[in-house]
Every structure is written in structure tokens, then in C-alpha cells.
Motif scaffolding. Structure first.
Motif, PDB file in Angstrom:
ATOM      1  N   TRP A  59     -50.048  -0.018  -1.977  1.00  0.00           N
ATOM      2  CA  TRP A  59     -51.265   0.198  -1.196  1.00  0.00           C
ATOM      3  C   TRP A  59     -52.495   0.231  -2.098  1.00  0.00           C
ATOM      4  CZ3 TRP A  59     -51.988  -0.822   3.592  1.00  0.00           C
ATOM      5  CH2 TRP A  59     -50.942  -0.718   4.494  1.00  0.00           C
TER       6      TRP A  59
ATOM      7  N   THR B  97     -47.093   3.803  -2.638  1.00  0.00           N
ATOM      8  CA  THR B  97     -48.511   4.105  -2.795  1.00  0.00           C
ATOM      9  C   THR B  97     -49.166   3.141  -3.779  1.00  0.00           C
ATOM     10  OG1 THR B  97     -47.974   6.422  -2.371  1.00  0.00           O
ATOM     11  CG2 THR B  97     -50.155   5.957  -3.233  1.00  0.00           C
TER      12      THR B  97
ATOM     13  N   CYS C 289     -53.431  -3.219  -2.919  1.00  0.00           N
ATOM     14  CA  CYS C 289     -54.022  -3.824  -1.721  1.00  0.00           C
ATOM     15  C   CYS C 289     -55.484  -3.396  -1.572  1.00  0.00           C
ATOM     16  CB  CYS C 289     -53.206  -3.424  -0.496  1.00  0.00           C
ATOM     17  SG  CYS C 289     -53.757  -4.203   1.029  1.00  0.00           S
ATOM     18  N   LEU C 290     -55.766  -2.122  -1.829  1.00  0.00           N
ATOM     19  CA  LEU C 290     -57.146  -1.638  -1.750  1.00  0.00           C
ATOM     20  C   LEU C 290     -58.021  -2.260  -2.830  1.00  0.00           C
ATOM     21  CD1 LEU C 290     -56.616   2.135  -0.928  1.00  0.00           C
ATOM     22  CD2 LEU C 290     -57.602   0.378   0.542  1.00  0.00           C
TER      23      LEU C 290
END
Length: 79
Positions: A37, A34, A40-41
């Protein structure tokens, strides 16, 4: 390791460091996958923001890559 940063453009080195920091902070709360991610966001959101404000910012795919590289290097130390 510091000699590698000396060869990077300042902006890319900052993206690398911020990617590492965001990953490290998120890892303690969210876990490994997580957190990747989340970085990445953050990275893609930053580049989208830059794209939408091109009068004062410059979107750059390599900024995204440098941010993710910082997260991946930090994550690789946990494996």
C-alpha cells in the motif's frame, strides 16, 4: 534478467527499481501488505504530482504500473 531491463525505456526501468527499493525499505518496518500500500501511495502520489505540474512533468499510467511491478516482484520473493 538484465536483458529485460535493456528493452525497457529508461524511465520505466527507474520506476521499477524505485518501486522495489521503496517496498524493501518499508517491508522491514511495516510488513508485507502495508508496504504494498505504501508503494501504491508513493506511485500514485508521484503521478498526481506530475499531473499537477504538466509544464515540467509528464503523468503516465505506465509509470505507476512499472513502480508497482517492482514492488510486486520484490514481494513475490518473500512468499
Amino acid at each position: 534478467m538484465l536483458s529485460i531491463f535493456a528493452k525497457l525505456p529508461y524511465d520505466k526501468a527507474l520506476h521499477f527499481v524505485y518501486g522495489s527499493l521503496i517496498f524493501a525499505l518499508c517491508y522491514h518496518i511495516l510488513g508485507l501488505g502495508t508496504s504494498l500500500w505504501a508503494v501504491c501511495l508513493f506511485a500514485s502520489g508521484k503521478e498526481i504530482y506530475d499531473f499537477m505540474h504538466r509544464d515540467s512533468h509528464t503523468p503516465d499510467f505506465w509509470d505507476f504500473v512499472a513502480t508497482m511491478a517492482g514492488a510486486l516482484v520484490c514481494a513475490s520473493t518473500l512468499l
